[in-house]
Design an enzyme around this catalytic site. Structure first.
Site, PDB file in Angstrom:
ATOM      1  CG  LEU A 164      -1.930  -1.096   1.401  1.00 13.70           C
ATOM      2  CD1 LEU A 164      -2.686  -0.922   2.713  1.00 13.70           C
ATOM      3  CD2 LEU A 164      -2.889  -1.142   0.231  1.00 13.70           C
ATOM      4  CG  ASP A 165       0.562   4.279  -2.946  1.00 10.54           C
ATOM      5  OD1 ASP A 165       1.408   3.469  -3.381  1.00 10.54           O
ATOM      6  OD2 ASP A 165      -0.291   4.830  -3.654  1.00 10.54           O
ATOM      7  CE  LYS A 166       5.110   9.072   4.772  1.00 12.39           C
ATOM      8  NZ  LYS A 166       5.960  10.272   4.619  1.00 12.39           N
ATOM      9  CB  THR A 168      -2.940   3.887   0.804  1.00 17.93           C
ATOM     10  OG1 THR A 168      -2.931   4.752  -0.337  1.00 17.93           O
ATOM     11  CG2 THR A 168      -4.172   2.991   0.732  1.00 17.93           C
ATOM     12  NE  ARG A 269      -1.881   8.499  -4.732  1.00 19.96           N
ATOM     13  CZ  ARG A 269      -0.618   8.739  -4.395  1.00 19.96           C
ATOM     14  NH1 ARG A 269       0.194   7.710  -4.076  1.00 19.96           N
ATOM     15  NH2 ARG A 269      -0.150   9.959  -4.383  1.00 19.96           N
TER      16      ARG A 269
END
Length: 338
Positions: A164-166, A168, A269
């Site tokens: 997961l992105d930082k 998110t 995104r």
């Protein structure tokens, strides 16, 4: 030739300064000296170092150059691209860098919602980086997993099979055995793992229920720090597919459920921005700060898959984190799961 002390220099003390405070341990280092090979005359410094110290990566050696740990004719080198003449004296101090120390255990609190001998499912908070990378060589989920589970050190990436992105938040599955890791990687690639997210965006959602966007994603040619929908006949990229469903709508914006069918970098995104609905507070893709959100409004709320060893059907859900709850309340959005 390996030597235990640095070569003669007018600034030996400065070269040995590690930047550590008084009383902190200093990582051991070793110096190596050699002359630039004749056959590499005129080559870049970093390329020559790779040839002369082949057991270390080019990126690691470039970091040493940036730290002043490489001497060129007795003077600290400043650029990896510096051209080196044949026979020129070179010296390099092989020492720990942030990158070389990245895969170290670091105790941290992790919200584990399920665990057995083969895997664990956790709820990642926003702000936690999953894997070490430039700018984040410590304090990552990987570091926490290494401290929490002795088995993690025996697995590639400490058992991490997706990211997961930082900024998110939400559910992730992490393998605890190699058998489970290989099976989970295969299941994700085969689109057998269900991953759903909640997203908040400004504007009125006008797309039909169950709208699926199939647009390839690659590096944005205008900004290499971003991803973008690309034309595969002209640019490098990979196919990407996301299904969108409206959860709730108000005059301020919309709450959207996103189902991943592929797992490309920044996929939701990028696809949301492509549709004209960048996530709240996602500055990278044009989302504006609103409803109190200061990080991209994206939460992985649903994760379901078949257990790779037992065959059991596992299904996990995570409630909206507090910041997104506050945003939903501020916008007057409500959700009735029935």
């Amino acid at each position: 030739m390996i030597i235990s002390t640095p070569p003669e220099t007018d600034d030996t003390q400065g070269l040995l300064d590690t930047g550590l405070g008084e009383g902190e341990p200093v990582e051991p280092s070793e110096w190596r000296q050699f002359a630039a090979p004749v056959e590499l005359h005129g080559e870049r410094l970093d390329r020559i170092l790779v040839q002369c110290v082949p057991e270390f990566s080019r990126s690691y050696l470039q970091q040493l150059i940036e730290q002043g740990a490489v001497l060129l004719a007795g003077v600290p080198a400043t650029k990896s691209s510096a051209k080196v003449k044949a026979g020129m004296a070179l010296a390099v101090e092989l020492r720990a860098t942030p990158q070389s120390q990245a895969f170290k255990p670091e105790a941290m609190a992790l919200d584990v919602v399920y665990e057995d001998a083969h895997l664990c499912v956790l709820n990642k908070p926003a702000g936690l980086v999953v894997h070490p990378a430039p700018g984040h060589w410590s304090g990552t989920l990987l570091n926490g997993l290494l401290a929490r589970d002795a088995q993690a050190s025996t697995l590639p990436r400490a058992g991490i099979v997706h990211r997961l992105d930082k900024d998110t938040s939400g559910l992730m599955v992490v393998a605890r055995t190699r058998q489970a890791m290989d099976a989970l990687v295969h299941s994700i690639a085969a689109r057998e793992v269900k991953r759903q997210y909640w997203a908040l965006a400004a504007g009125t959602w006008v797309l039909k229920r169950g709208y699926t966007l199939e647009q390839p994603i690659g590096r944005d040619p205008a900004n290499r720090l971003r991803m973008a929908v690309v034309d595969l006949t002209r640019q490098a990229g990979k196919t990407a597919s996301t299904t969108f469903d409206l959860v709730a709508q108000s005059a301020n914006g919309c709450w959207v459920q996103c189902t991943l069918h592929t797992g490309r970098t920044h996929q939701i995104r990028v696809h949301m921005a492509h549709l004209g609905f960048p996530l709240l507070a996602d500055a990278v893709y044009g989302g504006k700060v609103a409803a109190g959100m200061t990080r991209q409004a994206l939460h992985a709320f649903h994760l379901a898959f078949t257990h790779p060893v037992t065959g059991e059907n596992l299904d996990f859900r995570s409630p909206l984190p507090l910041d997104m709850q506050d945003a939903v309340g501020a916008w007057g959005l409500s959700y009735n799961p029935s």
